[in-house]
Design an enzyme around this catalytic site. Structure first.
Site, PDB file in Angstrom:
ATOM      1  N   HIS A 163      -8.396  -1.411  -0.416  1.00 24.19           N
ATOM      2  CA  HIS A 163      -7.387  -2.453  -0.657  1.00 24.19           C
ATOM      3  C   HIS A 163      -8.147  -3.697  -1.067  1.00 24.19           C
ATOM      4  O   HIS A 163      -9.166  -4.011  -0.460  1.00 24.19           O
ATOM      5  CB  HIS A 163      -6.619  -2.847   0.603  1.00 24.19           C
ATOM      6  N   GLN A 191       1.059 -11.116  -3.491  1.00 25.90           N
ATOM      7  CA  GLN A 191      -0.366 -10.785  -3.414  1.00 25.90           C
ATOM      8  C   GLN A 191      -0.839 -10.322  -4.777  1.00 25.90           C
ATOM      9  O   GLN A 191      -0.108  -9.612  -5.463  1.00 25.90           O
ATOM     10  CB  GLN A 191      -0.567  -9.603  -2.461  1.00 25.90           C
ATOM     11  N   ARG A 197       6.381 -11.635   5.317  1.00 24.40           N
ATOM     12  CA  ARG A 197       5.793 -11.534   6.649  1.00 24.40           C
ATOM     13  C   ARG A 197       6.352 -12.633   7.539  1.00 24.40           C
ATOM     14  O   ARG A 197       6.500 -13.763   7.100  1.00 24.40           O
ATOM     15  CB  ARG A 197       4.267 -11.656   6.571  1.00 24.40           C
ATOM     16  N   LYS A 246     -14.860  -4.432   5.919  1.00 25.37           N
ATOM     17  CA  LYS A 246     -14.306  -5.265   4.846  1.00 25.37           C
ATOM     18  C   LYS A 246     -15.222  -6.423   4.490  1.00 25.37           C
ATOM     19  O   LYS A 246     -16.109  -6.805   5.262  1.00 25.37           O
ATOM     20  CB  LYS A 246     -12.934  -5.799   5.241  1.00 25.37           C
ATOM     21  N   ASP A 267      -2.592  -7.820  -5.604  1.00 22.88           N
ATOM     22  CA  ASP A 267      -3.024  -6.653  -4.847  1.00 22.88           C
ATOM     23  C   ASP A 267      -3.599  -5.579  -5.772  1.00 22.88           C
ATOM     24  O   ASP A 267      -3.266  -5.540  -6.953  1.00 22.88           O
ATOM     25  CB  ASP A 267      -1.790  -6.090  -4.126  1.00 22.88           C
ATOM     26  N   HIS A 320      -5.161  -1.236  -5.322  1.00 17.05           N
ATOM     27  CA  HIS A 320      -5.662  -0.128  -4.504  1.00 17.05           C
ATOM     28  C   HIS A 320      -6.494   0.773  -5.392  1.00 17.05           C
ATOM     29  O   HIS A 320      -6.082   1.117  -6.487  1.00 17.05           O
ATOM     30  CB  HIS A 320      -4.500   0.623  -3.863  1.00 17.05           C
ATOM     31  N   CYS A 323       0.791  -1.247   0.000  1.00 15.67           N
ATOM     32  CA  CYS A 323       0.000   0.000   0.000  1.00 15.67           C
ATOM     33  C   CYS A 323       0.819   1.290   0.000  1.00 15.67           C
ATOM     34  O   CYS A 323       0.539   2.183  -0.809  1.00 15.67           O
ATOM     35  CB  CYS A 323      -0.976   0.010   1.167  1.00 15.67           C
TER      36      CYS A 323
HETATM   37 ZN   LIG Z   1      -3.161  -2.313   0.638  1.00 18.50          ZN
END
Ligand SMILES: [Zn+2]
Ligand SMILES: [Zn+2]
Length: 646
Positions: A515, A385, A367, A469, A387, A389, A338
């Site tokens: 996200h 990911q 992680r 979420k 991912d 945004h 992010c």
């Molecule tokens: Zn994010």
């Protein structure tokens, strides 16, 4: 003695002498049929045994065999019966730790000098059966903590003593079944006779209280059902899951490897796995392009100050690896993408006219996970990911969530997943952002879910501190649920990084950030795919679609010719021209789960055709190479899930 007023499930209230047992009261309150299935009751907020005596008014809710809590109670009770059997067989040297029920059974942790072996299971099960046959009762008594400590100390049960000291209650309850006394809140089955379908399943190591500084204990897992049929079904599924284990198939099919020398939780994608990943990524990028996303690439580390600003260091620090010093400045491996996307947002002033901005990245993050928690591709330390945004205005939120859900379902269905469990998580106790923002965003998520026709469950208070979420779990072919997709509204990061846009009113506003990840982690999703398909991937995902095999060396030149043609046509092909018997080659190709096995002998060479054998053993009529390419392409398109194929 005074009377008390009792009812069952809000039914007629009747009067009973105080001190009456639950069992006796139920005789007056529910039908004989229901009583037969009742294991315990919930009364005034607590679950109690049938043998418990009642001192106050209340409404009894029978916990029956067909309820989830009933199954939990059965399994928890099975753990006690197993501990009885282990103590009887292995003597007082066995130190018992804890034995709860789990989502699919139960376990008990033991401390014992010698190692259990799976061969011990039969003996333990036989001992358990004696209690079951004798319908041994679970007997509860309440004692002072001091008395309980003395009892367990006398038996050398130091783990129980430790637990008792920690609980620090004045009185505690002990349960006895057979020869086994345990510290437990209860309730339990009235007697062990209910345990007609129990099976011990596996052994594992586990640290006392999950802490690696503590002694390593031996954990015996088992499962229990009310019905032998259900147990059999479960064991078959377990067997099937074992065959599909992605760690085994990943090795057999040469898809990925994890090596001690490289480091636990770090995935090496072998050529076939890497090719499959390319197919996933290509599809993913094309779909995102079609859905008006733009692609980003960002680095794997950033200065530590970025993670201070983002709040990750404070709120997410325990999941991050230690920092790396470069020229006296600390850098941090990224646990999330992010802040980088925000960096790109900040390169210039933004106007409401360019909203929504949709940026996606296949971003690799790192992680920290404890070694003990790592599991094949499912729990790793470095993963990618899928991912994205989205930056938008509050009034665009609902439509954006709808668009994400639309793309989300399309992606999941293309990979063959059509069943989902959807959860909407709402405002937790601690949160940032105004109540008004939260309410509107939660409403937008709800409306989008309803418009998409998705049934969902609300998880009250389970949202992240920065926004509500949606989580989507997919169900695989064995009915197992896997958490993949997440869509999170964020009021926090735009604030922390002080990003804005010029609104229609000419004033500065703060955008909403979303996200989202659809597959979640490529590594994990790959693991799920392997198990879902048992390694026999659909044509569009098969890393090798065709393997060509010759019968004798006389066809070597023809094998090469067919191979070249297929390669040029974009078919994923390999050849097996080893000097081996054809049956052996076919067997190997079948084990490799390759969809098309092309066998060429003198006849094929002379006619310029190929003979195809499918992985299920069927044979296709001889055809030309061009015909085969057309057929593979058609099958490939059809093998993408229902939405993409439509
Ligand atoms: Zn994010
Ligand atoms: Zn218990």
């Amino acid at each position: 003695m005074a009377d008390i007023a009792l009812s069952a499930r809000g039914g007629e209230i009747k009067s009973f002498p105080a001190g009456i047992t639950v069992e006796a009261a139920l005789k007056e309150l529910v039908s004989g049929k229901e009583r037969k299935r009742t294991l315990a009751v919930r009364v005034n907020g607590a679950m109690v045994d049938l043998s418990a005596s009642l001192a106050a008014d209340g409404d009894l809710e029978p916990i029956t065999a067909d309820m989830a809590e009933g199954l939990e109670l059965l399994r928890h009770s099975a753990a006690h019966v197993m501990a009885h059997a282990v103590v009887v067989l292995f003597g007082n040297d066995v130190k018992v730790a804890i034995g709860p029920s789990t989502s699919d059974g139960f376990y008990y942790d033991f401390d014992l000098g010698e190692s259990f072996t799976p061969d011990d299971f039969e003996r333990i099960e036989a001992r358990m059966q004696e209690l079951v046959d004798g319908a041994a009762p679970f007997v509860r008594r309440e004692v002072s903590s001091a008395e309980a400590i003395a009892l367990f100390e006398a038996r050398g049960q130091q783990y129980k003593v430790e637990l008792l000291r920690e609980i620090g209650a004045e009185t505690v309850s002990l349960y006895t079944v057979g020869d086994f006394v345990d510290l437990c809140r209860g309730p339990h089955l009235p007697h062990a006779g209910w345990l007609k379908a129990v099976k011990l399943t596996r052994l594992a190591g586990a640290y006392w209280r999950g802490d690696e500084k503590n002694p390593m204990l031996q954990r015996i897992y088992g499962t229990a059902f009310f019905d032998v049929k259900d147990l059999k079904k479960y064991l078959l599924q377990l067997e099937e899951a074992k065959k599909r284990d992605h760690r085994k198939l990943g090795k057999d099919l040469e898809l990925f490897t994890i090596q001690e020398q490289i480091g636990p939780g770090l995935i090496l994608w072998q050529p076939k796995g890497a090719l499959l990943r390319k197919l996933i990524e290509d599809y993913w990028k094309d779909e995102h392009y079609r859905h008006d996303y733009e692609l980003l690439y960002t680095p794997h580390i950033a200065k530590i100050d970025l993670w201070k600003t983002s709040g990750h260091l404070d709120f997410y620090g325990e999941n991050m690896f230690s920092s790396i010093d470069i020229e006296d400045v600390s850098y941090q491996l990224k646990p999330m993408n992010c802040p980088f996307h925000i960096g790109i947002y900040k390169t210039r002033k933004r106007s409401y006219r360019e909203f929504p901005i949709r940026w996606c990245e296949l971003g690799t993050v790192y992680r920290f996970e404890k070694t003990g928690a790592l599991h094949g591709l499912m729990r790793v330390r470095g993963f990618t990911q899928d991912d994205a945004h989205i930056f938008c205005r509050p009034d665009q939120l609902e439509e954006e969530i709808y668009n994400i859900l639309d793309l989300n379902l399309q992606v999941l269905q293309t990979f063959g997943f059509a069943e989902y469990d959807v959860y909407l998580s709402t405002r937790p106790e601690k949160y940032v952002g105004s109540d008004d923002h939260w309410d509107k965003a939660t409403e937008a998520l709800k409306l989008a879910l309803e418009k998409k026709g998705l049934a969902y469950e609300v998880d009250p208070g389970e949202g992240v501190f920065y926004g509500p979420k949606i989580d989507i779990k997919i169900r695989d072919v064995l009915g197992r649920a896997w958490q993949c997709s997440t869509i999170q509204v964020d009021f926090n990061l735009p604030e922390r990084f002080a990003i804005g846009y010029t609104g229609e009113d000419g004033r500065e506003h703060q955008p909403i950030m979303i996200h989202r990840a659809l597959m979640g982690s490529l590594e994990r999703f790959f693991g799920v795919l392997i198990e879902h398909y048992a390694g026999a991937f659909p044509m569009w995902l098969a890393p090798v679609q065709v393997r060509i095999m010759n019968i004798t060396d006389a066809q070597l030149d023809y094998v090469d010719e067919v191979y070249r043609k297929l390669r040029v046509a974009g078919v994923r092909v390999e050849k097996d021209n080893r000097n081996e018997k054809l049956n052996y080659k076919i067997r190997e190709a079948q084990l490799a789960k390759i969809p098309y096995m092309v066998i060429v002998g003198d006849n094929e060479k002379a006619s310029g055709q190929v003979t195809v054998r499918l992985r299920d053993g069927k044979n296709l009529a001889p055809m030309t190479v061009d015909e085969m390419v057309a057929q593979i392409n058609a099958e490939s398109a059809a093998s993408m899930g229902p939405v993409a194929a439509a």
